[in-house]
Design an enzyme around this catalytic site. Structure first.
Site, PDB file in Angstrom:
ATOM      1  CE  LYS A   1      -2.506  -0.403   3.718  1.00  0.00           C
ATOM      2  NZ  LYS A   1      -2.019  -1.678   4.260  1.00  0.00           N
TER       3      LYS A   1
ATOM      4  NE  ARG B   1      -5.006  -0.823   9.067  1.00  0.00           N
ATOM      5  CZ  ARG B   1      -3.885  -0.268   8.616  1.00  0.00           C
ATOM      6  NH1 ARG B   1      -3.911   0.957   8.168  1.00  0.00           N
ATOM      7  NH2 ARG B   1      -2.759  -0.937   8.589  1.00  0.00           N
TER       8      ARG B   1
ATOM      9  NE  ARG C   1       6.944  -3.232   6.640  1.00  0.00           N
ATOM     10  CZ  ARG C   1       5.675  -2.860   6.429  1.00  0.00           C
ATOM     11  NH1 ARG C   1       5.337  -2.295   5.300  1.00  0.00           N
ATOM     12  NH2 ARG C   1       4.750  -3.076   7.337  1.00  0.00           N
TER      13      ARG C   1
ATOM     14  NE  ARG D   1       5.698  -0.433  10.691  1.00  0.00           N
ATOM     15  CZ  ARG D   1       4.687  -0.324   9.838  1.00  0.00           C
ATOM     16  NH1 ARG D   1       4.869   0.255   8.676  1.00  0.00           N
ATOM     17  NH2 ARG D   1       3.500  -0.800  10.147  1.00  0.00           N
TER      18      ARG D   1
ATOM     19  NE  ARG E   1       0.900  -4.344  11.515  1.00  0.00           N
ATOM     20  CZ  ARG E   1       1.861  -4.213  10.608  1.00  0.00           C
ATOM     21  NH1 ARG E   1       2.963  -4.924  10.689  1.00  0.00           N
ATOM     22  NH2 ARG E   1       1.720  -3.358   9.629  1.00  0.00           N
TER      23      ARG E   1
HETATM   24  P1  AMP Z   1       0.125   0.969   8.563  1.00  0.00           P
HETATM   25  O1  AMP Z   1       1.317   1.855   8.541  1.00  0.00           O
HETATM   26  O2  AMP Z   1      -0.959   1.393   7.613  1.00  0.00           O
HETATM   27  O3  AMP Z   1       0.475  -0.494   8.408  1.00  0.00           O
HETATM   28  O4  AMP Z   1      -0.538   1.107  10.026  1.00  0.00           O
HETATM   29  C1  AMP Z   1       0.200   0.774  11.177  1.00  0.00           C
HETATM   30  C2  AMP Z   1      -0.701   0.722  12.382  1.00  0.00           C
HETATM   31  O5  AMP Z   1      -1.350   1.982  12.573  1.00  0.00           O
HETATM   32  C3  AMP Z   1      -1.849  -0.287  12.309  1.00  0.00           C
HETATM   33  O6  AMP Z   1      -1.446  -1.590  12.673  1.00  0.00           O
HETATM   34  C4  AMP Z   1      -2.828   0.308  13.325  1.00  0.00           C
HETATM   35  O7  AMP Z   1      -2.400   0.073  14.643  1.00  0.00           O
HETATM   36  C5  AMP Z   1      -2.663   1.807  13.059  1.00  0.00           C
HETATM   37  N1  AMP Z   1      -3.597   2.294  12.018  1.00  0.00           N
HETATM   38  C6  AMP Z   1      -3.280   2.815  10.801  1.00  0.00           C
HETATM   39  N2  AMP Z   1      -4.366   3.171  10.129  1.00  0.00           N
HETATM   40  C7  AMP Z   1      -5.417   2.874  10.928  1.00  0.00           C
HETATM   41  C8  AMP Z   1      -6.831   2.994  10.765  1.00  0.00           C
HETATM   42  N3  AMP Z   1      -7.388   3.484   9.650  1.00  0.00           N
HETATM   43  N4  AMP Z   1      -7.606   2.584  11.811  1.00  0.00           N
HETATM   44  C9  AMP Z   1      -7.080   2.097  12.951  1.00  0.00           C
HETATM   45  N5  AMP Z   1      -5.761   1.940  13.140  1.00  0.00           N
HETATM   46  C10 AMP Z   1      -4.926   2.330  12.145  1.00  0.00           C
END
Ligand code: AMP
Length: 211
Positions: free
Chosen positions: A24, A99, A138, A144, A155
């Site tokens: 993404k 999400r 990664r 991270r 996740r």
């Molecule tokens: P990402 O960088 O998109 O993989 O997001 C990393 C983490 O941020 C996720 O595992 C969630 O803990 C949080 N997160 C990101 N976007 C959302 C969202 N739209 N709703 C809830 N939690 C989010």
């Protein structure tokens, strides 16, 4: 293909759906550049809040570290103003939001009212095995806090349970584009840009799926 020069995709509003590791972030950055629109990454915005030591960051941190979703009201409050601004300013590529169906309904309601609703929802589809391999790779490259193996598996499960229902949500609205995210990065971008060009000239909706 440079869609900015061709005139296609100007002011385009799209959102990317995909499990962790589906690409993404990579695709959103490439698409935002090609379309000349803003890249909005909810995970990055949340991590910035954590780094800045805000109250939202302090609350969000425990969810991020566990690999759980941050509660809908917090994420919705953070994202709606950003979405409204960039929608009005000329389009967006939304990466990681919505999400949940609740987030989609809240954002969709506001965005439709303001005339800035997403025109295309792209699903970056990949097998569970490929996703796991990519995420483990990664984890070594980046540092991270949510990239340890049990958290990665969690996740992926969170995506299947809480985010996958959004695929039906957008399919029902006739704006879902299915893309094979296991192909080379450039090919995935090109396929999405073809979908953008089609939906740009097809505001009546329907027939946008590409396998
Ligand atoms: P990402 O960088 O998109 O993989 O997001 C990393 C983490 O941020 C996720 O595992 C969630 O803990 C949080 N997160 C990101 N976007 C959302 C969202 N739209 N709703 C809830 N939690 C989010």
């Amino acid at each position: 293909m440079n869609l900015r020069r061709s005139g296609y995709g100007r002011g385009m509003r799209l959102l990317l759906l995909g499990a962790p590791g589906s690409g993404k972030g990579t695709q959103a950055a490439r698409l935002a550049k090609a379309l000349g629109v803003e890249h909005i990454a909810s995970g990055e915005l949340l991590r910035a809040q954590v780094r800045a030591g805000t109250a939202l960051g302090a609350t969000a941190r425990e969810y991020l570290d566990r690999g759980d979703l941050v509660p809908d009201p917090l994420v919705i409050d953070m994202l709606l103003p950003v979405l409204e601004r960039s929608g009005a300013a000329g389009g967006y590529v939304l990466d990681g939001f919505p999400r949940t169906v609740e987030q989609a309904a809240a954002a969709g309601g506001m965005a439709t009212e303001r005339g800035v609703a997403a025109q295309l929802a792209v699903h970056l589809r990949a097998s569970e095995a490929e996703l796991l391999e990519r995420l483990l790779r990664r984890a070594v490259e980046l540092d991270r806090s949510d990239d340890a193996e049990p958290t990665i598996r969690h996740r992926l499960a969170v995506f299947a349970k809480q985010t996958a229902p959004l695929l039906h949500y957008y399919a029902d609205r006739g704006i879902l584009l299915e893309v094979d995210a296991m192909r080379p990065v450039e090919e995935v971008t090109a396929q999405i840009l073809r979908g953008v060009a089609r939906s740009d000239g097809d505001d009546a909706g329907g027939g946008r799926g590409e396998q």
